[in-house]
Every structure is written in structure tokens, then in C-alpha cells.
Design an enzyme around this catalytic site. Structure first.
Site, mmCIF file in Angstrom:
data_model
loop_
_atom_site.group_PDB
_atom_site.id
_atom_site.type_symbol
_atom_site.label_atom_id
_atom_site.label_comp_id
_atom_site.label_asym_id
_atom_site.label_seq_id
_atom_site.Cartn_x
_atom_site.Cartn_y
_atom_site.Cartn_z
ATOM 1 C CB SER A 218 -0.894 0.020 1.247
ATOM 2 O OG SER A 218 -1.550 1.263 1.389
ATOM 3 C CE1 TYR B 176 -3.660 -2.076 5.213
ATOM 4 C CE2 TYR B 176 -3.195 0.211 4.652
ATOM 5 C CZ TYR B 176 -3.545 -1.069 4.261
ATOM 6 O OH TYR B 176 -3.776 -1.334 2.935
#
Length: 277
Positions: A169, A183
Site C-alpha cells: 500500500s 496498518y
């Protein structure tokens, strides 16, 4: 090589293939000619993924698997080998993402902090993450990638061929997801792991790379945008020079390329609409 179906004769395993991006990845790989093993923890998602793959003319094996469980991952790869003989392509897509109501609250605070002239101060996110939450995210997002990669290499190294695409990501490359430090940490770890494994196995014609998306236009992200209100959405778009999110199909095209014939090893490719240049 058939330019229309460049992956004909290949077997691809996609984790987290039930919803959104994962299903689009499975469909695009099938359209490129690969047969599919699709994995998810949600039975309904697996059923939908299988229908999508078979509509594209590919064979499909569905496996319900929690990738944070190493024994379950071993069983999944054994099933894949029994059905198709091997695995040529692994797409490590399954991951926990910040989409709960508490995540939305933090996200809105962070985007306001980035796009509004307000006094600078700590947003106090990290200090409120619990041990259980931290370990849960690492269990799926990092340990799961390791477990699947380890099993895939047991098949790929003897055949001296493989393609592994890890879905990280933009969050693992920048502070744009500071609202979810757990995350971001896991996605940064996936990038570092990819580079190390890529250097290890490239000599066996196994190329390992990362796709690190920016925002993905899925139902989940649409729901997040709706919670922001018009003013919040307008502020958010100031962060995206392209003025829109990438579609699952656009991201899938990058994965199909990385699943085929190329000279990329240990690279981080980040389609993100200019959010990070």
C-alpha cells in the site's frame, strides 16, 4: 506466447480473492489465461470469485483459508498442487484494512489535519493501539504473506519458475495513512520482505515484486467517502492530483504484467494517481 492470453498454462493463487480488488485480480488473471486457486475466509465471497473466474473461461479451485494460520496455508498449497500440479503465480492480496467506525474517525481527523490550516499537534493515534490489535494486524498482513510465500517457493524453486506479487500500500511508503500506524507498519514490512526475498530467488527465475496501491475505488472506500460529507470529500481530493481513485481493473492490469514475462525483481510499483511522486 499468446499476446491475448499471455498467462495460458499458468496456475495463479490469489489470497483475499472474495471482495473488491482481490476478485478483480482473480478475474484479470483468468482473462489472461491462468487457471486460479482463490482463497478467502468468507464462503460467499469465494462463491462469487469462482463464478467470476469461470465466466472468464478458467478453471477455479476455491479454498477457505485463514492465512494467519500456517497449517491452513500448508493445506491450501497441498490442495492447489493436487488439483493443478503446481503454482506458478502467487498474489498475496489478503489483508486487514482500516475500515471500522473507529478507523473512520481517525481517518477523518488525519485528513482534516492534512488539508485544513489548523494548529499542529499530536493526533494521539499510536498510544491508543492495544497489544491484541497490533498483533492481529501483523498476523494477517505480514505473517500470512510469509506463510504463503514460503509454501509457494517450495513449488517454485524446484521448477525454477515463479512470480510472486505482494500487495502492499501507499501506506507503507508514506505518512499519508498516519491515521492507522499499525496498518502502515505492516505494509512497510511487506515491502522490505519483498526486496529481501526477491534478491534471494531471482537466480531461479522467480521474480518477486510489490504493487503498492493508492486508494482503490471499491464499495468500502465509497462508504468511507460518504461518511466525510461534501466538505470532507473536497478536502480529501486535494490529496489526489488525479482527482479520483484507481479502479480495481487498473490495479489488476499492473498485477497481470508482474505475473508474466519481464525483468523486474524487488521493485515497488505504486499506481496512486500522483498522491506520492
Amino acid at each position: 506466447m499468446n499476446p491475448v492470453r499471455p498467462l495460458a498454462g499458468r496456475v495463479a493463487l490469489v489470497t483475499g480473492a472474495g471482495p473488491g480488488l482481490g476478485r478483480a485480480l482473480a478475474r484479470s488473471l483468468a482473462e489472461a489465461g491462468a487457471n486460479l486457486v482463490v482463497c478467502d475466509i468468507n464462503e460467499a465471497g469465494l462463491t462469487a470469485a469462482r463464478a467470476t473466474v469461470e465466466e472468464a473461461g478458467a478453471e477455479c479451485l476455491t479454498v477457505r483459508c485463514d492465512i494467519s494460520d500456517s497449517a491452513a496455508v500448508q493445506r491450501m498449497f497441498a490442495q492447489a498442487a493436487e488439483r493443478f500440479g503446481t503454482v506458478h503465480i502467487l498474489v498475496n492480496n489478503a489483508a486487514l484494512t482500516p475500515n471500522r467506525p473507529s478507523d473512520d474517525v481517525r481517518r477523518r481527523r488525519h485528513y482534516t489535519h492534512l488539508t485544513t490550516p489548523v494548529p499542529r499537534q499530536s493526533l494521539e493515534f499510536t498510544r491508543n493501539i492495544t497489544d491484541d490489535e497490533w498483533h492481529r494486524w501483523w498476523g494477517v498482513n505480514v505473517h500470512g504473506v510469509f506463510y504463503c510465500t514460503r509454501e509457494a517457493l517450495k513449488l517454485m524453486e524446484p521448477q525454477k519458475y515463479g512470480r510472486i506479487i505482494n500487495i502492499a500500500s501507499l501506506s507503507g511508503m508514506s505518512g499519508l495513512s498516519a491515521h492507522s500506524p499499525h496498518y502502515s507498519a505492516t505494509k512497510g514490512a511487506v515491502i522490505a520482505f519483498t526486496k529481501a526475498v526477491a534478491a534471494e530467488v531471482a537466480g531461479s527465475n522467480i521474480y518477486v515484486n510489490v504493487m503498492a496501491p493508492g486508494g482503490v475505488h471499491t464499495q468500502d472506500f465509497d462508504a468511507i467517502l460518504q461518511t466525510m460529507g461534501e466538505e470532507g470529500r473536497n478536502r480529501f481530493w486535494q490529496l489526489v492530483p488525479a482527482g479520483r481513485l484507481g479502479t480495481p481493473e487498473e490495479y489488476a492490469a499492473t498485477v497481470v504484467h508482474l505475473a508474466g514475462e519481464h525483468y523486474l525483481a524487488g521493485q515497488v510499483i505504486s499506481p496512486n494517481g500522483g498522491m506520492l511522486i
